[in-house]
Scaffold this active site. Structure first.
Site, PDB file in Angstrom:
ATOM      1  N   HIS A   1       4.191 109.021  23.941  1.00 24.43           N
ATOM      2  CA  HIS A   1       3.823 108.122  22.837  1.00 24.43           C
ATOM      3  C   HIS A   1       4.133 106.690  23.276  1.00 24.43           C
ATOM      4  O   HIS A   1       5.097 106.084  22.822  1.00 24.43           O
ATOM      5  CB  HIS A   1       4.655 108.534  21.613  1.00 24.43           C
ATOM      6  CG  HIS A   1       4.224 107.909  20.325  1.00 24.43           C
ATOM      7  ND1 HIS A   1       5.035 107.881  19.211  1.00 24.43           N
ATOM      8  CD2 HIS A   1       3.069 107.307  19.942  1.00 24.43           C
ATOM      9  CE1 HIS A   1       4.403 107.280  18.215  1.00 24.43           C
ATOM     10  NE2 HIS A   1       3.219 106.924  18.637  1.00 24.43           N
TER      11      HIS A   1
ATOM     12  N   LYS B   1       4.583  98.260  18.330  1.00 30.25           N
ATOM     13  CA  LYS B   1       3.968  98.754  19.574  1.00 30.25           C
ATOM     14  C   LYS B   1       2.618  98.073  19.843  1.00 30.25           C
ATOM     15  O   LYS B   1       2.367  97.594  20.950  1.00 30.25           O
ATOM     16  CB  LYS B   1       3.784 100.272  19.458  1.00 30.25           C
ATOM     17  CG  LYS B   1       3.925 100.976  20.760  1.00 30.25           C
ATOM     18  CD  LYS B   1       4.547 102.329  20.624  1.00 30.25           C
ATOM     19  CE  LYS B   1       3.578 103.409  20.978  1.00 30.25           C
ATOM     20  NZ  LYS B   1       3.056 104.150  19.856  1.00 30.25           N
TER      21      LYS B   1
ATOM     22  N   ASP C   1      -0.957 103.251  22.210  1.00 28.01           N
ATOM     23  CA  ASP C   1      -0.296 104.365  21.505  1.00 28.01           C
ATOM     24  C   ASP C   1       0.072 105.548  22.402  1.00 28.01           C
ATOM     25  O   ASP C   1       1.099 106.166  22.179  1.00 28.01           O
ATOM     26  CB  ASP C   1      -1.206 104.852  20.362  1.00 28.01           C
ATOM     27  CG  ASP C   1      -0.467 105.698  19.341  1.00 28.01           C
ATOM     28  OD1 ASP C   1       0.687 105.358  19.015  1.00 28.01           O
ATOM     29  OD2 ASP C   1      -1.024 106.703  18.879  1.00 28.01           O
TER      30      ASP C   1
END
Ligand code: OXD
Ligand code: MN
Length: 586
Positions: A226, A252, A277
């Protein structure tokens, strides 16, 4: 198009179960997709937005009880419960097929069943993997067209192989009590029913690219993580790549699309986004780690995205994008969300489709409203985005939101220490997300909801991978969220995080020394560049870099408690690293 017998069998069996009125194979041709969008406009499933201001863009509203991933209804269905581990929900596969098969039975009566062949990763790359998603939702088809590569070219790449992930999705009647997101890693299969929310139904993303892929990676010797992937270009034009894992609400997408501070831009620094991602990571022939982003688009949280926080994300949504659960501005037929700008529309509908003005005091966009945008739209998309072998990683970065414990940045002593750092990752909950502020949630490698098998074995896989990488990237931990005694953030964050990335890359090239602490190496305060930063002095940086043994002794208690649930399955290497930390703190 000649369809392989394995795919045909999967489609026939799914049709026998779901009993649709008809079956449509998604070819990937624009004409077919445009026809489907028209069908969805007719039913209200999609709303066409202003063609001049937002060409090719649509608004979608999900059911009001169906707006987020449902971790409590997400299951790993493997034969042996211990193989799912203490973090995952588990269901026996036989029971799962029977119980949820009954919900799928006839669920597509009177509806069309769409068959979407899709590739995670560039079609034909040896890194890539293929899936077939069967669905009764046009929203899923058109969103998968943004988030993945779809259509006949994928069937061609699959050839006669049986190596594809079987994904079956039905909206059924969106009954939350019968909503299930099931993963059968031993059968390469995903079942999702009674949801229409992206994270539960775009099966290429979390379900395949993380849960199923992490299991495949363990067995095949690679890693599904991730993580965002970005490249930092220095004034000489050299680009170094890093991958970074943060729990949700830690920025992120913002880091992945970072715009360097003006001073750095003038010097010639640039940041290129490879992914925001997910990273699939393999050991290359040169002994380095290489990463691809298996996705083809961004499924980003809309609220808070604006021309200051993340202009590249906002610009990515300006064409061929789908907005879900945002405000509909009726004056100009565009969209709006909290934190886009200070001018909420006067004549508007909220995410549920009701008349709305900001004066009512309620939020107009759902806090988890989303944009689905093609990666090619991103102004800073990397030239290596489609590179079949991906990009070589110089560093791996973990991070979380910690008010006090973690310093701005530290480097792990070695690979196994880095795995330890990832395994103890944690983030404090924010007021926006839950009632209780500052509660620490352990989220190892930001993978807590996404590891498709026992997390202790996942840690072991990381350790085993270390043995296979001749030229290991260094592993770091960052924390943009240290606060002062009044609860204010000390570090400016956003574009200025490049200053920390620069120290990280300098460490990777042995260009800068560091100070040893009980948790690893921290920078000498003078080595974090603060030129041009208002209100940040060397003393501020010193404060950001402090490692308080008392805080860390408390932290150790939390880690011990977290580790205890894994029993003997926890790798001895990690217990050893925890004991080392304890010894150093004393
Ligand atoms: C996401 C998530 O949507 O991590 O990317 O929840
Ligand atoms: Mn994510």
């Amino acid at each position: 198009m000649i369809v392989n017998e394995n795919v045909k069998k999967f489609v026939d069996e799914s049709a026998a179960l779901c009993k649709p009125r008809n079956i449509v194979w998604i070819t990937g041709e624009e004409e077919q997709l445009e026809g489907l969008r028209r069908d969805a406009l007719a039913t209200g499933e999609l709303i066409k937005l202003n063609e001049e201001l937002l060409p090719g863009c649509y608004l979608h509203r999900s059911a009001v009880n169906d707006v987020a991933r449902v971790e409590d209804r997400t299951f790993i269905c493997c034969k042996n419960k211990d193989d799912a581990g203490p973090i995952n929900n588990w269901m026996d596969p036989k029971e799962a097929y029977e119980k949820v098969g009954a919900i799928f039975d006839g669920s597509m009566k009177g509806r069309t069943m769409y068959v979407i062949p899709y590739s995670m990763g560039a079609v034909g790359s040896k890194f890539s993997k293929i899936g077939i998603e069967i669905t009764d939702s046009i929203y899923v088809v058109v969103s998968m067209n943004i988030m993945t590569r779809i259509g006949n070219k994928v069937l061609e790449a699959l050839g006669n192989s049986n190596d594809f992930v079987r994904g079956l999705h039905s909206k059924a009647d969106l009954d939350a009590d019968k909503r299930y997101i099931l993963h059968f890693p031993e059968d390469n299969t995903i079942w999702s029913v009674n949801s229409g929310y992206g994270g539960n139904v775009l099966l290429g993303k979390k379900c395949f690219a993380l849960r199923i892929a992490s299991y495949l990676g363990k067995n095949e010797g690679w890693m599904a993580e991730h993580m965002l992937i970005l490249g930092v270009q220095n004034p000489k034009g050299e680009i170094k790549y890093v991958a970074a894992a943060f729990p949700s609400a830690c920025g992120k997408t913002n880091l992945a699309m970072l715009i360097p501070p003006e001073l750095y831009r003038k010097k010639g620094y640039k940041v290129w986004c490879v992914g925001d991602d997910i990273a699939w990571i393999r050991v290359g022939e040169d002994g380095r780690l290489w990463a691809i982003n298996p996705e083809n688009g961004f499924f980003g949280v809309a609220p808070g995205t604006n021309m200051k926080s993340n202009p590249n994300a906002l610009l990515s949504t300006k064409k061929n994008s789908i907005f879900t659960n945002v405000v509909h501005n009726l004056d100009n037929n565009t969209v709006w969300w909290e934190g886009m700008d200070k001018n909420p529309p006067e004549n508007a509908l909220d995410w549920k489709g009701n008349r709305w003005t900001a004066a009512c005091g309620e939020k107009g966009a759902h806090p988890n409203s989303r944009f689905t945008a093609p990666a090619v739209n991103c102004p800073c998309i990397s030239s290596e985005f489609e590179a079949p072998d991906g990009v070589p990683l110089s560093a791996i970065i973990f991070g979380g939101r910690r008010a006090k414990t973690a310093p701005l940045v530290y480097e792990a002593r070695d690979w196994n220490s880095g795995v330890f750092v990832g395994s103890i990752m944690a983030s404090e909950t924010t007021a926006a997300a839950t009632g209780a502020v500052g509660v620490v949630r352990r989220d190892p490698m930001a993978m807590r909801p996404f590891v498709g098998y026992n997390m202790a074995d996942y840690f072991a896989h990381w350790i085993e991978m270390g043995g296979k990488i001749a030229k290991k990237p260094k592993i770091f931990n960052v924390n943009w969220f240290r606060t002062d005694d009044n609860g204010n953030f000390i570090w400016p964050g956003f574009g200025d995080n490049l200053r920390v990335l620069k120290w990280i890359l300098d460490r990777c090239e042995d260009k800068v020394s560091a100070k040893e602490t009980p948790i690893g190496y921290v920078p000498n305060a003078e080595d974090i560049d603060i030129e041009g930063l208002d209100g940040v002095t060397v003393d501020t940086v010193k404060e950001l870099l402090t490692v308080d043994p008392a805080n860390w002794k408390e932290e150790v208690k939390g880690i011990e408690e977290f580790y205890s649930q894994f029993g003997d399955r926890l790798p001895a290497e990690l217990r050893e690293k925890l004991n080392d930390l304890k010894a150093r703190l004393n």
